[in-house]
Enzyme design. Sequence first.
Site, short mmCIF file in Angstrom:
data_model
loop_
_atom_site.label_atom_id
_atom_site.label_comp_id
_atom_site.label_asym_id
_atom_site.label_seq_id
_atom_site.Cartn_x
_atom_site.Cartn_y
_atom_site.Cartn_z
CE1 TYR A 49 -25.81 37.77 -33.11
CE2 TYR A 49 -27.32 39.41 -33.98
CZ TYR A 49 -26.24 38.55 -34.16
OH TYR A 49 -25.61 38.48 -35.37
NE ARG A 85 -17.57 31.32 -36.01
CZ ARG A 85 -18.07 32.41 -35.43
NH1 ARG A 85 -19.39 32.59 -35.35
NH2 ARG A 85 -17.30 33.34 -34.95
CB THR A 91 -15.90 39.01 -35.35
OG1 THR A 91 -16.07 37.69 -34.83
CG2 THR A 91 -17.12 39.84 -35.03
CG ASN A 112 -19.89 40.91 -39.11
OD1 ASN A 112 -21.10 40.75 -39.28
ND2 ASN A 112 -19.28 40.52 -38.01
CG HIS A 115 -25.16 34.58 -37.15
ND1 HIS A 115 -24.62 34.89 -35.92
CD2 HIS A 115 -25.73 33.35 -37.01
CE1 HIS A 115 -24.88 33.90 -35.07
NE2 HIS A 115 -25.55 32.96 -35.71
N1 UDP Z 1 -20.21 42.88 -32.92
C1 UDP Z 1 -20.10 44.26 -32.89
N2 UDP Z 1 -19.08 44.81 -32.17
C2 UDP Z 1 -18.17 44.06 -31.51
C3 UDP Z 1 -18.28 42.66 -31.55
C4 UDP Z 1 -19.32 42.10 -32.26
O1 UDP Z 1 -20.90 44.96 -33.48
O2 UDP Z 1 -17.26 44.62 -30.88
C5 UDP Z 1 -21.31 42.29 -33.67
C6 UDP Z 1 -20.85 41.68 -34.99
O3 UDP Z 1 -21.81 41.97 -35.99
C7 UDP Z 1 -20.81 40.19 -34.69
C8 UDP Z 1 -21.95 40.05 -33.70
O4 UDP Z 1 -21.91 41.24 -32.93
O5 UDP Z 1 -20.99 39.46 -35.87
C9 UDP Z 1 -21.86 38.86 -32.80
O6 UDP Z 1 -20.60 38.88 -32.15
P1 UDP Z 1 -19.72 37.54 -32.04
O7 UDP Z 1 -18.62 37.84 -31.11
O8 UDP Z 1 -20.61 36.40 -31.73
O9 UDP Z 1 -19.11 37.41 -33.51
P2 UDP Z 1 -19.39 36.36 -34.67
O10 UDP Z 1 -19.75 35.05 -34.03
O11 UDP Z 1 -20.52 36.91 -35.49
O12 UDP Z 1 -18.11 36.30 -35.45
MG MG Z 2 -21.13 34.59 -32.55
#
Ligand code: UDP
Ligand code: MG
Length: 133
Positions: A49, A85, A91, A112, A115
């Site tokens: 990450y 996606r 998200t 959630n 990934h």
């Molecule tokens: N996440 C979180 N708080 C936030 C935004 C993201 O805990 O405010 C976590 C969430 O589990 C997310 C991951 O960080 O899946 C990665 O964030 P991203 O914006 O890349 O979302 P994704 O690609 O997973 O939809």
């Molecule tokens: Mg992401």
Amino acid sequence: MEQTLSIIKPDAVERNLDKEIKEMFKNNGFSILNEKKIQIEKSEAEKFYKVHETKPFYNDLCAYLSSGPIVVMILEKDNAILANRELMGATNPVEAQEGTIRKKYGISIDKNSVHGSDSVENAKIEIDFFFKD
Ligand code: UDP
Ligand code: MG
């Protein structure tokens, strides 16, 4: 055909949802080319990450991803990255559309359930991260 990396996160594996989520992928035309159930160290989650390292949620996110078993998979389909996606949903599960994995199974924005890679470049990096020997 395109490939993407999918992870079934600890909250979903813990609730034994991995089989149902894999069925959703298959029912939506994805092939699972490779998969393994593993638990990673926090240091590995931090590498995975890294793009989020400046975000306020980074530490909790990495602690969470390494908190229990996960299932990592290479999914293949035409336009797999975007298709995954879409199937995952937003998200934040409360914003996710009906029928998406996060709407169905997600608990909160941090728990959630899944990934998915967000670009061709990141899909390659993420697949190599887990499956390059
Ligand atoms: N996440 C979180 N708080 C936030 C935004 C993201 O805990 O405010 C976590 C969430 O589990 C997310 C991951 O960080 O899946 C990665 O964030 P991203 O914006 O890349 O979302 P994704 O690609 O997973 O939809
Ligand atoms: Mg992401």
